[in-house]
Enzyme design. Structure first.
Site, PDB file in Angstrom:
ATOM      1  N   GLY D  11       1.055 -10.363   8.160  1.00  0.00           N
ATOM      2  CA  GLY D  11       0.362 -11.323   7.342  1.00  0.00           C
ATOM      3  C   GLY D  11       1.486 -11.505   6.114  1.00  0.00           C
ATOM      4  N   ARG D  72       2.613 -12.838  14.129  1.00  0.00           N
ATOM      5  CA  ARG D  72       2.324 -11.817  15.102  1.00  0.00           C
ATOM      6  C   ARG D  72       2.957 -11.860  16.229  1.00  0.00           C
ATOM      7  NH1 ARG D  72      -0.923  -9.313  11.154  1.00  0.00           N
ATOM      8  NH2 ARG D  72      -2.001 -10.821  10.079  1.00  0.00           N
ATOM      9  N   ASP D 103       1.708  -2.124   7.946  1.00  0.00           N
ATOM     10  CA  ASP D 103       1.712  -1.370   9.048  1.00  0.00           C
ATOM     11  C   ASP D 103       2.175  -1.562  10.304  1.00  0.00           C
ATOM     12  OD1 ASP D 103       0.386   0.962   7.758  1.00  0.00           O
ATOM     13  OD2 ASP D 103      -1.068   0.760   8.527  1.00  0.00           O
ATOM     14  N   THR D 126       2.340  -6.523   1.602  1.00  0.00           N
ATOM     15  CA  THR D 126       1.049  -6.794   2.068  1.00  0.00           C
ATOM     16  C   THR D 126       0.071  -6.803   0.823  1.00  0.00           C
ATOM     17  OG1 THR D 126      -1.113  -5.791   2.741  1.00  0.00           O
ATOM     18  CG2 THR D 126       0.590  -4.275   2.514  1.00  0.00           C
ATOM     19  N   ASP D 128      -3.023  -5.702   0.402  1.00  0.00           N
ATOM     20  CA  ASP D 128      -4.023  -4.762   0.407  1.00  0.00           C
ATOM     21  C   ASP D 128      -3.528  -3.327  -0.087  1.00  0.00           C
ATOM     22  OD1 ASP D 128      -5.216  -6.774   2.017  1.00  0.00           O
ATOM     23  OD2 ASP D 128      -4.554  -6.153   3.715  1.00  0.00           O
ATOM     24  N   ASP D 130      -2.500  -1.006   0.839  1.00  0.00           N
ATOM     25  CA  ASP D 130      -2.876   0.214   1.930  1.00  0.00           C
ATOM     26  C   ASP D 130      -1.729   0.858   2.592  1.00  0.00           C
ATOM     27  OD1 ASP D 130      -2.057  -1.942   3.546  1.00  0.00           O
ATOM     28  OD2 ASP D 130      -3.738  -1.933   4.913  1.00  0.00           O
ATOM     29  N   ARG D 172      -9.036  -5.367   3.942  1.00  0.00           N
ATOM     30  CA  ARG D 172      -8.808  -4.862   5.178  1.00  0.00           C
ATOM     31  C   ARG D 172      -9.784  -3.645   5.164  1.00  0.00           C
ATOM     32  NH1 ARG D 172      -3.754  -4.515   8.752  1.00  0.00           N
ATOM     33  NH2 ARG D 172      -3.182  -2.800   7.496  1.00  0.00           N
TER      34      ARG D 172
END
Lengths: 324, 324, 324, 324
Positions: D11, D72, D103, D126, D128, D130, D172
């Site tokens: 992403g 992807r 990730d 990202t 996020d 995360d 997410r």
């Protein structure tokens, strides 16, 4: 009309890229070839041309500035310069051009048109809104939003400290940006070249403003205004005669010319580009595209250059009422 | 600690309202009364206090400036002024206060603390990021975004005309805003007080920049920089020695202090307000809240005042690499 | 006309506060008392009135929403409700009111006017631009900018992944927001209720778009469009029939209604507020203020309610050309 | 290390372009050749490479998305795919690469590194936040500002109508965006996957909120939250059990991924890009660049993949206090 060229000239304004895109795509739609001329008339003289197709203008509708660059060009003011330009256009097979710019750019275009009977159409691109024959110039709406956003920020700090700010905005000889942005930003006073408020009445107004309980004040000053010699002298004058005020100055400067164009300017640019290409294809020339009463119209460039826009008296009155 | 007061002092910065909100709501949460002091130390001396509850600070987290107003106060620098302030606080039953401001405000607070053994906690609110004991001051992140957004706009017009812009940004004696905004805006050169580039090296750099094919240039100048006398003289100097450049100047000014705070500043303000009230309730005093390594920490105000922040050498190097 | 009231009713839109400010300040300027009615017609029925002066509306010109709150009110649709409302107005000495809202609000006003011969003037406040008698409703320009800014962001991620996005925008039964925002955001396709494109032609258009080398696509869908049952079914349909596309959906939602009003909406609101108060003072009633050909004009509310705005055919054509 | 490649994968997030620019320019500064790989690992397998120099990345620091495109890639998960990728890299003379992504992208990189002993460095891109091994991922700060700006707009309309809004934000499986944006936007409640508030406690909280006199409420919901099945069911549940509330839902969607990166993200990207190239040149591999305690550091990719970021307990507490 097999091949149309497009150029930007003079000062840049937000929406120019959207207009370039519209000219290029309308050409593609009408099956007419399109050439970009880089760096305004200078590039025309030097033959700085690039062929464009519908995909050449992807992802530029939201960009400030002009991907074709712009420049002021002394050579085009000479017969020799224009001769070279004409040779370049002929050599490239170009049979008409759309020039996006202001007064000066249109003057050049119309002289060129007379000398060589070469089809030209103008699109008014300037933040100053000072072109006759259109209610809005490309970039005006965006510049207003930029100015108002900046004054909103200045208001935060003005309110926190009970200060008076003189904010100078662009607009060359006219007060359209100052008047509209002043009303929109809730300015306590607006100084424009079209109105001679005078220093005494400014002081009077500021005194009254203080009395009515306003805790801070914003005075928007058009760069062409003659109330003081300049905004810094205004500050000194007011500090001397109204020591109650803690005065600051902010000159907004060139950020007013940039940034992503507003929705309004993007739509306007798209409409104007279509009209410009259609006019050339229809054999029209020496005209400027404008918007009047929400219709896209054509005005002789000669009139556009000679005419003067007027300040909106009703809006001056609205401003007076709002600052009670 | 039954009643805590909160005030803003010195120059305002985005996030002050979010910090006020946090102090007020933390007091409500802890069942401690909270009083707002208007207009900084001046309001303290005059007893300009208003009781606050959790709802008093609705809808201010996103507002620039300070709803409590701010002011610089000469009286608080005198023993008499501080005496009056103390009397007002005692009379209102206030047993500690949180002051949101910069260096000067903290100096006042710590003197007051010594004279009257009155609990004080500071929250660093200034866009300049020049306070020791915290990695970020309240408002710095917002000001950076404002500056970078303005330079993005200036870049549009600079690119369209192949111009060189000197953009002066705030920061008092330090170059944090200039350095960070310069890197973020992709400036070709950054002039900060901590580095003495010198006029010759500036010219050298600009010459090299032109050679590498850059079509426009932005030089970010910290207001405290001493390379030229000021940004306008820099312009003249460069125009004289590098006539190839068409130079413009933009002084961003007070808009840098306003506007809705960024997400970062709102979160930081919320965290700092909680810590400040907790510290007072825990009997601590004469400390400043700061953020270091993402932890909210306390530093003696005395150290915060004496210490100096340092320019980030790694970032200077990153800037050098980026402008190749 | 000694005392004028102002209320906002129905859905809120950016610029309502600027219009409230204008009504209040024009009253002050004309030496007429002004009362605010909170929560629309519900507050009228309950007598939720507050006296306003010029300072009551400081610092609201740049705020979204409405400080007077708004509400839909079932009671006002009944004779009993309107009777109570009339009693409250009479008791408060109010002799006319300005209602800022949309269709439904105007219908209520005009019924009330007929029953009680009570002077009413409407100001069209809605982002949908669906009111006859005005070229622009208050909030439309701001909403367009909000939508276009959101789509610009979506475009970033669409381009990075060669994706197709369906973006649903507001507009009730009409496609004004979708059409204008679609053109301004460079959408590849725009689905509006006024045009029945049909699913087959949509697929055709998307196939062509892919062939011309476009790497990503944005389709703007008006909430009132009937091409698919809704935007999620559109996605499924396209994914099934054009598996080449990786499709995503974004429903922009209520953020379209908020935010600081644009410069255009603030100026429009200021002008409309002046006209509304002047009309009441001049003994006029049952009229709506509008802007046509850049003049502030009055239209009978009855016509405003009955009439329908039309989609701009020229702009539909511009859109077709731009998406080549 | 004579030739370094750079790609974006997974992403997209704001700041990726700034990181690409930094990698490219650092290579130029270090006299190392640089190749761009388009469309992530897919382009690596297909040999979609373009040589880059310092000027190739002009004017992209402020652009959202990624000019290198992202995708992807299923093929890269197979040994055959990675074999082809390796062949392409070797053939192009590339001796190491920087992958900007999340990730999944790092997992691919580290497998590839093990199989072919090929030097790889990761940059965490990202929204996020995360990823273990860095306090901030690229794009997180920008996304926060986008979310908070959108909620500020929703607040305008929520306040005008005394409504309750559920606003779903990205993130997410983790609640970093929701928690930080919720605090920054002054949300009345924040639902994150890391905390199981439960429907009963949500109702309880909303009831209390109403009692304390709040006129409107915003509940920020992380997309990974499990309190309700989804945000639409939450709405139904609350409307059923708390009919006093007029509830609306807004799913912010993909606009959260786009837009010009914030100053913070641009500086972070510039710093990370320098570090990544320096690490490759220094012979390091299989590491991810991160920022911890404001230092740019390196963490083994294996740890970055395995580790989990934790929700900030202190910030959860700050949120609880703020919503009193």
């Amino acid at each position: 009309m097999h091949k149309i060229a497009v150029l930007t000239s003079g000062g840049d304004s937000p929406g120019m890229n959207a207009a370039i895109r519209s000219v290029v795509r309308t050409c593609a739609y009408m099956n007419v070839e399109c050439m970009a001329i880089y760096r305004g008339y200078q590039g025309m003289i030097e033959g700085d041309f690039v062929a464009m197709n519908a995909r050449s203008v992807n992802n530029i509708i939201n960009k400030g500035g002009t991907i074709l660059k712009s420049a002021r060009c002394e050579d085009f003011k000479t017969p020799e310069g224009r001769k070279k330009a004409h040779e370049q256009l002929v050599q490239a097979g170009i049979s008409g051009f759309v020039v996006i710019g202001g007064d000066g750019s249109f003057t050049g275009a119309t002289i060129f048109n007379k000398e060589y009977d070469f089809p030209v159409i103008g699109i008014p691109g300037t933040i100053d809104n000072d072109i006759f024959g259109t209610r809005y110039t490309l970039g005006f709406d965006t510049a207003l939003n930029t100015v108002v956003d900046a004054i909103d920020k200045i208001r935060d700090t003005a309110s926190s400290h009970n200060r008076l700010f003189f904010v100078e905005v662009m607009g060359r000889d006219v007060g359209h940006i100052a008047l509209n942005a002043g009303v929109a930003a809730g300015a306590e006073e607006i100084l424009i070249p079209e109105e001679n408020l005078g220093l005494d009445r400014l002081l009077e107004s500021l005194r009254r403003s203080k009395k009515t309980g306003k805790s801070s004040s914003i005075v928007v000053v058009a760069e062409g205004d003659k109330t003081g010699k300049n905004v810094f002298e205004l500050k000194e004058y007011v500090e001397e005669h109204l020591p109650i005020y803690d005065v600051r100055v902010s000159v907004l400067g060139h950020m007013q010319r940039g940034g992503p164009p507003s929705a309004f300017d993007r739509v306007l640019a798209s409409r104007m580009g279509v009209k410009a290409v259609e006019a050339l294809i229809a054999g029209k020339t020496n005209l400027m595209v404008g918007i009047i009463d929400n219709e896209i119209v054509l005005t002789p460039i000669a009139e556009a250059i000679k005419g003067h826009t007027k300040i909106d008296r009703e809006l001056v009155r609205v401003s007076d009422i709002m600052t009670i």
